[in-house]
Design a protein around this motif. Structure first.
Motif: not given
Length: 450
Positions: A268-271, A280-286, A429-434
């Motif tokens: 997670x990127x925490x603003x 701001x965005x969280x990446x979930x990866x199983x 760094x996060x998926x939202x703003x790749x």
């Protein structure tokens, strides 16, 4: 390392032994005495001979045991050099056995036949008494044995339920009875096997350092929280673990089923600058993958090679235009160079392909098809780990560097975890703003594992 331990045992066995009267001479063989775990308590006995003291020691059992052979614990009774001593030997020895996630279970070991209830020791004399019990059917992998009712350190034993367990048991016995260095080396090679000692299976070169809470569960990617500022203030938080689906009968197994893992990582990127301080965005990866930390392949160019292959999913859990989702089949070889107990180099390229990129069809332009991880450092000291990505277009890509140092070396041995310092520059760094380049940022924080 196993050879040196065994040779030390051999050297000890050659030392002069006290003479013992029959029928106790069989109990005085000291081939396992170098394995002894000394008790801290000295017991005083007001016997007929006057006051004397006995030292009681539990000898360490074989490090690897065959499941079809009974567990055997040996207790060593020794008298001081003052006066003769009379000792009462219990008919059973109580132990607590812990295996995997199961609750500790009691285990009663029965004293071997022919040993009297009372032993008489001359000054300086010692006697050995063995206790045994069958291994519980539920005990698998590495188990912990804790003495109950007397003060002794616990023992760790790996139970081998594989096809070669009889050979392993015979080799363990031969190693303890060896009288020459050549015999020690031959027996140790059988016990150790082709890819390492089962009691000390190859280290987890991919994952962060640390011991999992249970036998199936362990760390995967580093777990940390850290904050920094460059334009705005934000924090990065990562949780990650992997779960070994099946504990094999032989911990050195390389089969698919025995080395299948499920993993989960959440980043997670925490603003911290915005109102209400949102994530701001969280990446979930199983992930589901096959993994062995040591393939057994040897080369003069590297110390050890590991390998993993599987499929990973990444998404940010959002809908609409903010939705990001990819599936990636991957392979990941890992090479380690140098002394694995000291400063050494790890190189681990993760090679993947994208499936299902409808929400972000151009992600390869910014992220590419390879994550190259390079680490240098020691298990108990500093470590520098850098992951480099290169997109397929222009100079798109990223650099993610993390420096860690054990907190115990700064604040004392009671502290766990690591001081964490990180630097990120580039895309994704996060998926939202790749596909949007953010300011480079340095952060400092705390990591549970690295």
């Amino acid at each position: 390392m196993r050879f040196h331990a065994a040779f030390a045992r051999l050297a000890f066995c050659s030392a002069p032994r006290p003479s013992l009267p029959t029928p106790f001479a069989p109990f005085a063989q000291t081939s396992r005495t170098a394995r002894a775990i000394r008790l801290s308590a000295l017991l005083a006995f007001p016997a007929l001979y006057g006051e004397a003291h006995a030292t009681i020691a539990m000898l360490q059992p074989a490090r690897e045991a065959a499941a079809n052979q009974p567990l055997q614990i040996t207790i060593l009774y020794s008298a001081d050099d003052a006066k003769p001593l009379t000792i009462t030997v219990p008919p059973t020895l109580k132990m607590s056995l812990t295996s995997g996630e199961q609750a500790p279970q009691p285990l009663d070991l029965v004293r071997e036949p022919g040993v009297p209830d009372t032993l008489h020791l001359r000054p300086g004399q010692f006697l050995k008494v063995r206790f045994s019990a069958p291994w519980p059917a539920s005990a698998r992998g590495q188990v912990r044995l804790d003495p109950v009712g007397f003060d002794a350190s616990p023992a760790l034993v790996v139970i081998n339920r594989g096809k070669e367990q009889d050979a392993v048991a015979q080799a363990e016995h031969a190693e303890t009875q060896a009288t020459t260095p050549a015999q020690v080396a031959t027996a140790a090679a059988v016990v150790a096997g082709p890819t390492g000692d089962a009691i000390s299976p190859p280290g987890d070169s991919l994952s962060s350092t640390g011991r999992g809470l249970f036998s199936h569960l362990s760390y995967y990617e580093p777990m940390y929280i850290a904050a920094g500022r460059n334009g705005d203030t934000n924090a990065r938080l990562q949780l990650s673990f992997k779960y070994r689906i099946r504990i094999p009968d032989d911990l050195r197994s390389k089969s698919l089923v025995d080395n299948l893992y499920f993993a989960y990582t959440q980043t997670s990127i925490w603003d911290l600058s915005a109102d209400s301080r949102p994530f701001r965005d969280t990446t979930y990866s199983p992930q589901l993958f096959y993994y062995v930390p040591d393939t057994g392949w040897r080369s003069p160019f590297f110390t050890r090679m590991g390998f993993s292959a599987g499929i990973a999913h990444e998404s940010n859990g959002k809908a609409g235009t903010d939705s990001r989702s990819i599936n990636m089949p991957f392979i990941r070889p890992t090479w380690e160079f140098g002394d694995l107990t000291a400063n050494h180099l790890t190189v681990s390229p993760k090679i993947y392909y994208y499936l299902g990129t409808s929400n972000n069809p151009d992600i390869a332009d910014y992220r590419g098809y390879v994550d190259l991880l390079v680490k240098y450092g020691s298990p108990d000291g500093w470590q520098l780990a850098t992951t480099v990505r290169k997109g397929t277009k222009h100079w798109y890509g990223s650099v993610d560097t993390q420096f860690t140092y054990p907190l115990a070396k700064v604040l004392g041995s009671a502290w766990g975890g690591y001081i964490w310092v990180g630097y990120f520059n580039g895309y994704g760094e996060d998926l939202l703003d790749y596909n949007n380049r953010q300011h480079w940022i340095a952060r400092i924080g705390y990591s549970i594992s690295r």
